[in-house]
Design an enzyme around this catalytic site. Structure first.
Site, short mmCIF file in Angstrom:
data_model
loop_
_atom_site.label_atom_id
_atom_site.label_comp_id
_atom_site.label_asym_id
_atom_site.label_seq_id
_atom_site.Cartn_x
_atom_site.Cartn_y
_atom_site.Cartn_z
CB THR A 35 114.49 101.49 99.62
OG1 THR A 35 113.52 102.15 98.67
CG2 THR A 35 115.96 102.14 99.82
CB SER A 67 100.24 94.75 72.13
OG SER A 67 100.96 95.79 72.00
N GLY A 120 111.06 101.16 77.88
CA GLY A 120 112.25 101.26 78.24
C GLY A 120 112.89 102.60 78.93
CG LEU A 123 109.09 106.95 82.86
CD1 LEU A 123 108.51 108.10 81.77
CD2 LEU A 123 109.63 107.56 83.96
CG ASP A 170 107.93 100.05 89.63
OD1 ASP A 170 108.46 100.67 90.30
OD2 ASP A 170 108.53 99.32 88.77
CE1 TYR A 219 114.93 96.13 90.50
CE2 TYR A 219 114.36 93.97 90.97
CZ TYR A 219 114.22 95.37 91.01
OH TYR A 219 113.23 95.72 92.07
C1 GLA Z 1 112.28 98.68 89.21
C2 GLA Z 1 111.33 97.73 90.14
C3 GLA Z 1 111.08 98.40 91.44
C4 GLA Z 1 112.20 98.99 92.00
C5 GLA Z 1 113.06 100.01 91.27
C6 GLA Z 1 114.38 100.45 91.77
O1 GLA Z 1 111.07 99.75 88.89
O2 GLA Z 1 110.30 97.30 89.53
O3 GLA Z 1 110.27 97.52 92.30
O4 GLA Z 1 113.00 98.01 92.75
O5 GLA Z 1 113.12 99.21 90.10
O6 GLA Z 1 113.84 101.31 92.89
#
Ligand code: GLA
Length: 384
Positions: A35, A67, A120, A123, A170, A219
């Site tokens: 969303t 890293s 992966g 999170l 995120d 995505y």
């Molecule tokens: C990933 C993207 C977020 C969001 C989610 C789905 O984590 O980085 O911006 O769109 O997917 O809710």
């Protein structure tokens, strides 16, 4: 030894000085999936697993980055117009260039990265990395950015430099998390409202241990499908800038104007926005059963309408839904693998974690990573 102690001693061994340490957390999204890039609502929490950056300034304009997770280093000259090359360092360089575009003149830096977050697992390792680096570099430059501004800058770096068209969720939660709370975020205005996690419940994360290749390309495709829905619906009625502006009733009335797949994508987003607002209220009023029902509906919608789930995530959710003490379970994050989030009665949490691990292993042969997450605060320095 903790990740932080490790990072400090490796940094000193490699660069010969003690670093300033920074921490940005991963996140779990309770509800409000896919969303954010539709100007809608999300309800994530920052979790107690984080990515850390150790940093010390250099006199030149080079970023020397190592890293620990990849056991690999890169060196980048900020004046040499560095370009992305599909490497973990793209996140670091994208953010550094973004800061410079905002008018910050960066010095070079020696940096070392370490993380507690499983890769992966859905999170948000990438957002945590961007935010930790952005905070570190701006702090070294003597002008820590305002948190929401930093979140937007990191999102832009990921969109434009890395090439992943993610929304802002995120990065924003990694910047602005509040201990003990989930954050209802209005992704249009970036207003936030903190909702406390009820002490009668635990947030349990179940990592399916699979992460399907499709994730990034699908995505970006979902985003295009949403844009298509907006174009078609805005020809039907006024005031539609994003799917945020479409109510479930309006979609029912005008849905015939959309091809089937586009209608299903739009229906997920429109109903998910309504569920997210209802869920924030349920959390605030302590109605955990209702919250759980909304999580189940969210999962069904992600699976059937948005088509971003996979067999392993469906299985993990089905197993949870049939266990005692579970209010709700759903896929969290972008999808195509990764983790599920489970709202579980506090006293049932230990038993739940054991049984779901056993059942999932018996069904798939995979040993899932299962843990309780504690909602935690946003990005900052780690005190020495
Ligand atoms: C990933 C993207 C977020 C969001 C989610 C789905 O984590 O980085 O911006 O769109 O997917 O809710």
């Amino acid at each position: 030894m903790s990740v932080v102690d490790d990072l400090r001693s490796w940094f000193i061994a490699r660069f010969g000085v003690a670093p300033q340490l920074y921490r940005a957390r991963g996140r779990v999204n309770l509800i409000g999936e896919h969303t954010d890039y539709n100007d809608g609502f999300v309800l994530p929490a920052a979790i107690d697993l984080a990515t850390y950056v150790g940093a010390a300034p250099r006199k030149d304009r080079r970023l020397v980055v190592y890293s620990l997770a990849f056991d690999e280093g890169v060196e980048v000259d900020l004046d040499a117009a560095p370009a992305p090359w599909r490497h973990w360092s793209d996140y670091v360089v994208g953010v550094a260039l973004g800061l410079e575009r905002e008018g910050l003149r960066l010095s070079g830096a020696n940096m070392m990265l370490a993380t507690e977050l499983p890769m992966g697992a859905g999170l948000s390792t990438s957002a945590a990395l961007e935010v930790a680096v952005g905070y570190a570099l701006s702090d070294l430059a003597g002008s820590a950015l305002e948190r929401k501004g930093l979140a937007l800058l990191c999102q832009r770096a990921e969109n434009e430099f890395v090439g992943m068209r993610c929304g802002v969720m995120d990065q924003l939660i990694s910047c602005c998390g509040v201990a003990g709370h989930a954050l209802l975020i209005d992704c249009r205005t970036l207003e936030t409202r903190a909702a406390p996690l009820d002490s009668r419940a635990r947030l349990v994360i179940c990592n399916t241990m699979v992460s399907h290749e499709l994730a990034a390309s699908e995505y970006n495709k979902r985003r295009e499908e949403c844009e298509r829905a907006v174009a078609l619906l805005s020809a039907e009625f006024d005031g539609v800038r994003a799917l945020r502006d479409v109510s479930p009733e309006a979609l029912a009335r005008h849905g015939a104007a959309l091809p089937d797949v586009i209608l299903r994508r739009a229906r997920h987003v429109v109903t998910e926005n309504a569920r997210t607002l209802a869920a924030a209220e349920a959390l605030e009023t302590g109605d955990l059963k209702h919250f759980g029902r909304l999580m189940h509906e969210s999962h069904a919608s992600l699976r059937d309408d948005y088509a971003v789930s996979c067999d392993e995530a469906d299985l993990m959710v089905d197993l949870a839904q049939n266990m005692e003490g579970v209010f709700g379970a759903r896929l969290t994050g972008g999808g195509f693998g990764g983790s599920t989030v489970n709202l579980v009665e506090a006293e049932a949490a230990e038993r739940f974690m054991r049984s779901i691990a056993e059942s999932y292993r018996a069904a798939t042969g995979l040993t899932p990573q299962i843990f309780c997450a504690t909602p935690s605060e946003g990005v900052g320095r780690v005190s020495p």
